[in-house]
Design a protein around this motif. Structure first.
Motif, short mmCIF file in Angstrom:
data_model
loop_
_atom_site.label_atom_id
_atom_site.label_comp_id
_atom_site.label_asym_id
_atom_site.label_seq_id
_atom_site.Cartn_x
_atom_site.Cartn_y
_atom_site.Cartn_z
N GLY A 116 36.24 67.11 80.94
CA GLY A 116 34.81 66.96 81.14
C GLY A 116 33.98 67.96 80.37
N GLY A 117 34.63 68.94 79.80
CA GLY A 117 33.92 69.98 79.05
C GLY A 117 33.58 69.57 77.63
N SER A 118 33.01 70.52 76.90
CA SER A 118 32.55 70.26 75.52
C SER A 118 33.04 71.35 74.58
N LEU A 119 33.21 70.96 73.34
CA LEU A 119 33.50 71.89 72.26
C LEU A 119 32.77 71.40 71.01
N ARG A 120 32.46 72.34 70.12
CA ARG A 120 31.87 71.99 68.83
C ARG A 120 32.73 72.59 67.73
N LEU A 121 33.28 71.70 66.91
CA LEU A 121 34.08 72.12 65.77
C LEU A 121 33.21 72.20 64.53
N SER A 122 33.56 73.15 63.67
CA SER A 122 32.89 73.28 62.38
C SER A 122 33.93 73.33 61.28
N CYS A 123 33.56 72.85 60.11
CA CYS A 123 34.44 72.92 58.94
C CYS A 123 33.57 73.21 57.73
N ALA A 124 33.81 74.35 57.12
CA ALA A 124 33.03 74.76 55.96
C ALA A 124 33.88 74.66 54.70
N ALA A 125 33.36 73.97 53.71
CA ALA A 125 34.03 73.86 52.42
C ALA A 125 33.43 74.86 51.45
N SER A 126 34.31 75.57 50.74
CA SER A 126 33.83 76.55 49.78
C SER A 126 34.60 76.39 48.47
N GLY A 127 33.95 76.81 47.40
CA GLY A 127 34.57 76.69 46.09
C GLY A 127 33.56 76.18 45.09
N ASN A 128 34.07 75.74 43.95
CA ASN A 128 33.21 75.32 42.85
C ASN A 128 32.82 73.85 43.03
N ILE A 129 32.11 73.58 44.11
CA ILE A 129 31.82 72.21 44.52
C ILE A 129 30.48 71.74 43.96
N PHE A 130 30.50 70.54 43.36
CA PHE A 130 29.24 69.91 42.96
C PHE A 130 28.74 68.99 44.07
N SER A 131 29.65 68.17 44.62
CA SER A 131 29.27 67.28 45.72
C SER A 131 30.51 66.85 46.48
N ILE A 132 30.29 66.45 47.71
CA ILE A 132 31.33 65.88 48.57
C ILE A 132 30.80 64.58 49.13
N TYR A 133 31.48 63.46 48.86
CA TYR A 133 30.98 62.19 49.37
C TYR A 133 31.28 62.03 50.86
N ALA A 134 32.52 62.16 51.24
CA ALA A 134 32.90 61.90 52.63
C ALA A 134 33.54 63.15 53.25
N MET A 135 33.16 63.42 54.48
CA MET A 135 33.81 64.47 55.25
C MET A 135 34.31 63.85 56.54
N ARG A 136 35.53 64.18 56.92
CA ARG A 136 36.18 63.49 58.03
C ARG A 136 36.88 64.48 58.95
#
Length: 123
Positions: free
Chosen positions: A15-35
């Motif tokens: 019944g509880g809650s959590l919030r996950l985060s995912c940070a992408a780092s590097g020489n990124i121009f764009s990311i179409y999909a994150m899953r």
């Protein structure tokens, strides 16, 4: 090179809650999909939720109405808000970035995975 780093996992009661985060780092121009995927011991990896750079979302039937995926394109970060957690949500949650374009190779796309964060739902 691109790195995906997940955070926010832990132990929570049903019944509880959590919030996950995912940070992408590097020489990124764009990311179409994150899953977000998850994998429990003895089970196959399953897609939990996905979001495109335009904001279109997809959810597994088992999490619809309980989980919400969102992203900050400027920060190359994706979030997963998980509410009304159930014991069957217990798994390692892995972040995936698909159709990633790097500044150094604009004519190619790549896919990257994080190492995962453990979510345990138990009383």
């Amino acid at each position: 090179q691109v790195q995906l780093v997940e955070s926010g996992g832990g132990l929570v009661q049903p019944g509880g809650s959590l919030r996950l985060s995912c940070a992408a780092s590097g020489n990124i121009f764009s990311i179409y999909a994150m899953r977000w995927y998850r994998q429990a011991p003895g089970n196959q990896r399953e897609l939990v939720a996905a979001i495109t750079s335009g904001g279109s979302t997809t959810y597994a039937d088992s999490v619809k109405g309980r989980f919400t995926i969102s992203r900050d394109n400027a920060k190359n970060t994706v979030y997963l808000q998980m509410n009304s957690l159930k014991p069957e949500d217990t798994a390692v949650y892995l972040c995936n970035a698909g159709d990633v374009i790097l500044r150094t190779t604009p004519n190619r796309v790549y896919e990257y995975w994080g190492r995962g964060t453990q979510v345990t739902v138990s009383s």
